[in-house]
Structure formats: C-alpha cells, structure tokens
Design a protein around this motif. Sequence first.
Motif, PDB file in Angstrom:
ATOM      1  N   ASP A  23       8.790  -8.730  50.295  1.00 59.04           N
ATOM      2  CA  ASP A  23       7.345  -8.769  50.631  1.00 59.04           C
ATOM      3  C   ASP A  23       5.995  -7.845  50.537  1.00 59.04           C
ATOM      4  N   VAL A  24       6.633  -6.535  50.836  1.00 62.88           N
ATOM      5  CA  VAL A  24       6.180  -5.659  50.614  1.00 62.88           C
ATOM      6  C   VAL A  24       5.374  -5.164  48.713  1.00 62.88           C
ATOM      7  N   PHE A  25       6.366  -5.146  48.725  1.00 57.85           N
ATOM      8  CA  PHE A  25       6.785  -4.433  46.486  1.00 57.85           C
ATOM      9  C   PHE A  25       6.877  -6.032  45.940  1.00 57.85           C
ATOM     10  N   GLY A  26       6.625  -7.210  46.441  1.00 65.43           N
ATOM     11  CA  GLY A  26       6.817  -7.658  45.150  1.00 65.43           C
ATOM     12  C   GLY A  26       8.222  -8.096  44.270  1.00 65.43           C
ATOM     13  N   MET A  27       9.535  -7.830  45.311  1.00 67.49           N
ATOM     14  CA  MET A  27      10.410  -7.562  44.771  1.00 67.49           C
ATOM     15  C   MET A  27      10.958  -9.422  44.299  1.00 67.49           C
ATOM     16  N   ALA A  28      11.633  -9.399  43.198  1.00 70.23           N
ATOM     17  CA  ALA A  28      12.656 -10.827  44.066  1.00 70.23           C
ATOM     18  C   ALA A  28      14.330 -10.660  43.901  1.00 70.23           C
ATOM     19  N   ARG A  29      14.364 -11.408  44.567  1.00 65.23           N
ATOM     20  CA  ARG A  29      16.142 -11.220  45.024  1.00 65.23           C
ATOM     21  C   ARG A  29      16.567 -12.151  43.686  1.00 65.23           C
ATOM     22  N   LEU A  30      18.284 -12.056  42.899  1.00 64.43           N
ATOM     23  CA  LEU A  30      18.423 -11.484  42.000  1.00 64.43           C
ATOM     24  C   LEU A  30      19.618 -12.569  42.177  1.00 64.43           C
ATOM     25  N   GLU A  31      20.300 -12.382  43.821  1.00 68.45           N
ATOM     26  CA  GLU A  31      21.640 -12.160  44.325  1.00 68.45           C
ATOM     27  C   GLU A  31      22.011 -11.901  45.344  1.00 68.45           C
ATOM     28  N   GLY A  32      22.729 -12.303  46.080  1.00 63.87           N
ATOM     29  CA  GLY A  32      23.321 -11.210  47.440  1.00 63.87           C
ATOM     30  C   GLY A  32      24.572 -12.452  48.324  1.00 63.87           C
ATOM     31  N   ASP A  33      24.207 -12.358  49.330  1.00 70.27           N
ATOM     32  CA  ASP A  33      25.094 -12.460  50.331  1.00 70.27           C
ATOM     33  C   ASP A  33      24.948 -12.027  52.018  1.00 70.27           C
ATOM     34  N   ALA A  34      25.089 -12.402  52.858  1.00 69.18           N
ATOM     35  CA  ALA A  34      25.286 -11.751  54.139  1.00 69.18           C
ATOM     36  C   ALA A  34      25.604  -9.897  53.641  1.00 69.18           C
ATOM     37  N   GLY A  35      26.135  -9.590  53.074  1.00 69.26           N
ATOM     38  CA  GLY A  35      26.926  -8.705  52.394  1.00 69.26           C
ATOM     39  C   GLY A  35      26.075  -7.225  51.938  1.00 69.26           C
ATOM     40  N   TYR A  36      25.197  -8.209  51.090  1.00 72.37           N
ATOM     41  CA  TYR A  36      23.956  -7.477  50.348  1.00 72.37           C
ATOM     42  C   TYR A  36      23.162  -8.420  49.444  1.00 72.37           C
ATOM     43  N   ALA A  37      21.942  -7.398  49.187  1.00 72.64           N
ATOM     44  CA  ALA A  37      21.049  -7.963  48.256  1.00 72.64           C
ATOM     45  C   ALA A  37      20.744  -8.088  47.027  1.00 72.64           C
ATOM     46  N   VAL A  38      20.931  -8.136  46.025  1.00 78.89           N
ATOM     47  CA  VAL A  38      19.957  -7.309  44.396  1.00 78.89           C
ATOM     48  C   VAL A  38      18.454  -7.797  44.462  1.00 78.89           C
ATOM     49  N   LEU A  39      17.683  -7.122  44.399  1.00 75.10           N
ATOM     50  CA  LEU A  39      16.134  -7.525  44.427  1.00 75.10           C
ATOM     51  C   LEU A  39      15.798  -6.294  42.854  1.00 75.10           C
ATOM     52  N   ALA A  40      14.518  -6.727  42.506  1.00 70.25           N
ATOM     53  CA  ALA A  40      14.608  -6.837  40.798  1.00 70.25           C
ATOM     54  C   ALA A  40      12.642  -6.056  40.908  1.00 70.25           C
ATOM     55  N   ARG A  41      12.555  -6.267  40.370  1.00 68.15           N
ATOM     56  CA  ARG A  41      11.301  -5.902  39.564  1.00 68.15           C
ATOM     57  C   ARG A  41      10.445  -4.646  39.063  1.00 68.15           C
ATOM     58  N   ASP A  42       9.920  -4.506  37.949  1.00 68.35           N
ATOM     59  CA  ASP A  42       9.273  -3.929  35.971  1.00 68.35           C
ATOM     60  C   ASP A  42      10.500  -3.671  36.067  1.00 68.35           C
ATOM     61  N   GLY A  43      12.335  -3.708  35.381  1.00 64.84           N
ATOM     62  CA  GLY A  43      13.226  -2.895  35.192  1.00 64.84           C
ATOM     63  C   GLY A  43      14.177  -1.542  36.243  1.00 64.84           C
ATOM     64  N   PHE A  44      13.696  -2.459  37.573  1.00 66.40           N
ATOM     65  CA  PHE A  44      14.204  -1.422  38.425  1.00 66.40           C
ATOM     66  C   PHE A  44      14.649  -2.852  39.658  1.00 66.40           C
ATOM     67  N   LEU A  46      16.720  -2.597  43.282  1.00 65.60           N
ATOM     68  CA  LEU A  46      17.169  -2.146  44.455  1.00 65.60           C
ATOM     69  C   LEU A  46      18.213  -3.183  44.988  1.00 65.60           C
ATOM     70  N   THR A  47      19.657  -2.451  45.791  1.00 68.06           N
ATOM     71  CA  THR A  47      20.491  -3.297  46.414  1.00 68.06           C
ATOM     72  C   THR A  47      20.416  -3.260  47.476  1.00 68.06           C
ATOM     73  N   VAL A  48      20.361  -3.812  48.219  1.00 68.05           N
ATOM     74  CA  VAL A  48      20.273  -3.374  50.219  1.00 68.05           C
ATOM     75  C   VAL A  48      21.853  -4.312  50.630  1.00 68.05           C
ATOM     76  N   HIS A  49      22.345  -2.887  50.989  1.00 66.38           N
ATOM     77  CA  HIS A  49      23.928  -3.182  51.307  1.00 66.38           C
ATOM     78  C   HIS A  49      23.725  -2.969  52.783  1.00 66.38           C
ATOM     79  N   ALA A  50      24.869  -3.707  53.485  1.00 59.97           N
ATOM     80  CA  ALA A  50      25.821  -4.009  54.915  1.00 59.97           C
ATOM     81  C   ALA A  50      25.774  -2.354  54.870  1.00 59.97           C
ATOM     82  N   LEU A  51      25.697  -1.984  55.734  1.00 62.91           N
ATOM     83  CA  LEU A  51      26.186  -0.489  56.738  1.00 62.91           C
ATOM     84  C   LEU A  51      27.654  -1.262  56.948  1.00 62.91           C
ATOM     85  N   GLN A  52      28.499  -0.204  56.794  1.00 64.17           N
ATOM     86  CA  GLN A  52      30.102  -0.337  57.449  1.00 64.17           C
ATOM     87  C   GLN A  52      30.962   0.210  58.590  1.00 64.17           C
TER      88      GLN A  52
END
Length: 123
Positions: A23-44, A46-52
């Motif tokens: 929402d804030v940075f216009g990143m697109a979700r490439l893949e993921g599940d309940a434990g992680y999401a891979v986001l992308a924008r302009d060749g970068f 960001l993986t949002v990963h669940a804490l253990q």
Amino acid sequence: MAPVPAAVVFVADVARVAAFYCDVFGMARLEGDAGYAVLARDGFQLTVHALQGEPMPLGGVREDAYVKVCFPVRSIEAARAAAARAGGEIWPADRAWEAPSRGFRACDGRDPEGNVFQVREAL
C-alpha cells in the motif's frame, strides 16, 4: 533469471506487514504463503518473513535492526499519509533531513510491527 538486490524483514503478522509495504510503497506481491511474502518494485525484492517465536520489541519499535531499508518516494508527505492509513508511521517533518550531495530529503518511519525504514524524495 539473475538474482536482484533484496532484503528480509521478520514480522509476527506477514499478511498485515506485506499489505503495508504494498500500500505505502507500491510493491507487488510475487509469491508467498502464511509464513512469507516476496514483494518487488523497481528491481528490488523485499521478503516479509514470519518470526520464529521471537517477542515483539519493547515499545513496539525495532530501532536497533541491523538493516534499514530505504525506499524512494515521490513525496514524503504522501507516504506519511499512506503509512498512517496502513497502520505504520513516518516521523514528523521536523525529523526529516537532507543530503544535498546525494540529491534527496529523507525521513524514517516504522511499519505496523515497529521495523524502522527510511523514505527518500528527490530535492
């Protein structure tokens, strides 16, 4: 496909924090599940990963993270409003600073779980 520059942020609520960065940075979700999401924008990416099982930080802000991700934005003010709507914040304008030799104005903020990031707009 060649690897691209990337960072990983560890969170308790993957869906909420991934939505924040989209929402804030216009990143697109490439893949993921309940434990992680891979986001992308302009060749970068960001993986949002669940804490253990790690607890939330005291005070709700992870200021002492080893990595701070910096996002280019068209407007810090617009990003500040978007961050507030999405459950995070960007510090007030009086905490922004300029790097004239590098051509930007910057301000830090936090995502909904307290991970600190930085936004940068062109001078």
